[in-house]
Design an enzyme around this catalytic site. Sequence first.
Site, mmCIF file in Angstrom:
data_model
loop_
_atom_site.group_PDB
_atom_site.id
_atom_site.type_symbol
_atom_site.label_atom_id
_atom_site.label_comp_id
_atom_site.label_asym_id
_atom_site.label_seq_id
_atom_site.Cartn_x
_atom_site.Cartn_y
_atom_site.Cartn_z
ATOM 1 N N VAL A 24 0.832 -1.204 0.000
ATOM 2 C CA VAL A 24 0.000 0.000 0.000
ATOM 3 C C VAL A 24 0.869 1.257 0.000
ATOM 4 O O VAL A 24 0.674 2.173 -0.821
ATOM 5 C CB VAL A 24 -0.944 0.004 1.215
ATOM 6 C CG1 VAL A 24 -1.659 1.353 1.345
ATOM 7 C CG2 VAL A 24 -1.963 -1.127 1.099
ATOM 8 N N ARG A 25 1.830 1.321 0.879
ATOM 9 C CA ARG A 25 2.620 2.551 1.005
ATOM 10 C C ARG A 25 3.594 2.727 -0.151
ATOM 11 O O ARG A 25 3.856 3.867 -0.569
ATOM 12 C CB ARG A 25 3.316 2.572 2.359
ATOM 13 C CG ARG A 25 2.284 2.707 3.491
ATOM 14 C CD ARG A 25 2.873 2.944 4.845
ATOM 15 N NE ARG A 25 1.807 3.274 5.793
ATOM 16 C CZ ARG A 25 1.977 3.454 7.091
ATOM 17 N NH1 ARG A 25 3.202 3.324 7.622
ATOM 18 N NH2 ARG A 25 0.957 3.763 7.875
ATOM 19 N N ARG A 72 -10.064 -19.709 1.071
ATOM 20 C CA ARG A 72 -9.752 -20.561 -0.077
ATOM 21 C C ARG A 72 -10.997 -20.592 -0.956
ATOM 22 O O ARG A 72 -11.975 -21.260 -0.631
ATOM 23 C CB ARG A 72 -9.358 -21.961 0.389
ATOM 24 C CG ARG A 72 -7.993 -22.001 1.062
ATOM 25 C CD ARG A 72 -7.598 -23.430 1.430
ATOM 26 N NE ARG A 72 -6.221 -23.501 1.886
ATOM 27 C CZ ARG A 72 -5.826 -23.345 3.154
ATOM 28 N NH1 ARG A 72 -6.738 -23.114 4.079
ATOM 29 N NH2 ARG A 72 -4.551 -23.415 3.491
ATOM 30 N N ASN A 103 1.201 -21.660 -3.226
ATOM 31 C CA ASN A 103 1.162 -22.117 -4.612
ATOM 32 C C ASN A 103 -0.215 -22.010 -5.242
ATOM 33 O O ASN A 103 -0.351 -21.614 -6.403
ATOM 34 C CB ASN A 103 1.656 -23.568 -4.682
ATOM 35 C CG ASN A 103 3.165 -23.669 -4.577
ATOM 36 O OD1 ASN A 103 3.865 -22.880 -5.180
ATOM 37 N ND2 ASN A 103 3.641 -24.629 -3.816
ATOM 38 N N ASP A 128 4.755 -23.073 6.152
ATOM 39 C CA ASP A 128 5.425 -24.331 5.811
ATOM 40 C C ASP A 128 6.749 -24.130 5.080
ATOM 41 O O ASP A 128 7.539 -25.070 4.960
ATOM 42 C CB ASP A 128 4.512 -25.200 4.945
ATOM 43 C CG ASP A 128 3.345 -25.786 5.722
ATOM 44 O OD1 ASP A 128 3.394 -25.783 6.969
ATOM 45 O OD2 ASP A 128 2.379 -26.243 5.087
ATOM 46 N N ARG A 163 8.573 -38.428 31.276
ATOM 47 C CA ARG A 163 7.556 -38.804 30.302
ATOM 48 C C ARG A 163 8.060 -38.629 28.872
ATOM 49 O O ARG A 163 9.050 -37.934 28.622
ATOM 50 C CB ARG A 163 6.286 -37.983 30.512
ATOM 51 C CG ARG A 163 5.522 -38.398 31.766
ATOM 52 C CD ARG A 163 4.309 -37.537 31.992
ATOM 53 N NE ARG A 163 3.566 -37.991 33.169
ATOM 54 C CZ ARG A 163 2.570 -37.317 33.725
ATOM 55 N NH1 ARG A 163 2.191 -36.151 33.214
ATOM 56 N NH2 ARG A 163 1.949 -37.799 34.786
#
Length: 324
Positions: A24-25, A72, A103, A128, A163
């Site tokens: 924009v700028r 989308r 993409n 990603d 754990r």
Amino acid sequence: MRKIVVLTSGGDAPGMNAAIRAVVRTGCSLGLEVYGSLSGYQGLVSKKLIRLQPESVANCIQHGGTILKTDRCLAFYEKKTRDQCRAFLESAQVDGLVVIGGNGTFQGAALLSNEGGPAVTGIPGTIDNDIPGTDYTIGYDTARNTALQAIDKIRDTASSHDRNFLVEVMGHRSGFLAVDVGIAGGAEVIVIPEFELSTADIAEKIATSRHRRSKQSSIIVVAEGEKPGRSLKIAEDLSKVTDTPYRVCILGHTQRGGSPTTLDRLMASRMGYLAVKALVEGKTHCMTAKQGESLVLVPFPALDKHTRTVENRELLELNDILCI
């Protein structure tokens, strides 16, 4: 070049607002009229464009998500819909389009332009980091820092209770995020789509690490892959093989949010500037890309090459050494 439109499409990524701000700028500084399409390509379908001035993007650079919203738009895959959008842009006298996304976003823009639409440039934005042609995509640094902070916290409780945890990060077909946060977080094992590990392989790596350092806890970082519940299945299989319980933490969409890091804000700003300059200079069908230490313009990814993937095992081998 007198009037341009900017949109964000696909999954949101931290730094998209910084890119919008730069577009924009930069556009306004060059005497262009700049408009935003609300909710990505859906804004073109619904004919929802808003005029953007320098003040329209004030105080947005530090926020995650996208002020233009994103979606989308499956209808945009249909030529009939693109024809309607092209006619709308022609009637609105739009000369150029800057698309921010992955993409699918770029392929839609290229089709629109090839079919007689306006000139188009792209800015890669996805956590990603999987877009062919660029070493870096907007949002990646913030996402990996968010994931790393979570792993550090999980490590604290794993050590306290002896754990074992599987931490699932995003990455459908690409393991860049898992590899980076796995190494930085001291994970005992990293599981990515490009180099799959069997349950026996994972169990052996854990056993080797424990034998050498008498570890009683472990962290396994898993890229989500394309099948839902991947990490849950791995945990179930590991528990059966090792007779040891494994807990699963799926970080999910927390990786997409949050205030962008310095790197994401800087790269988004530079890419936004370059994308607009390219349009003004008569360039089209290209995206901004980081290659080495330079920002360049490269063609949109080929339709048959959707994803950049981890192509060698060097970093995975490094982690095997460091986790001993």
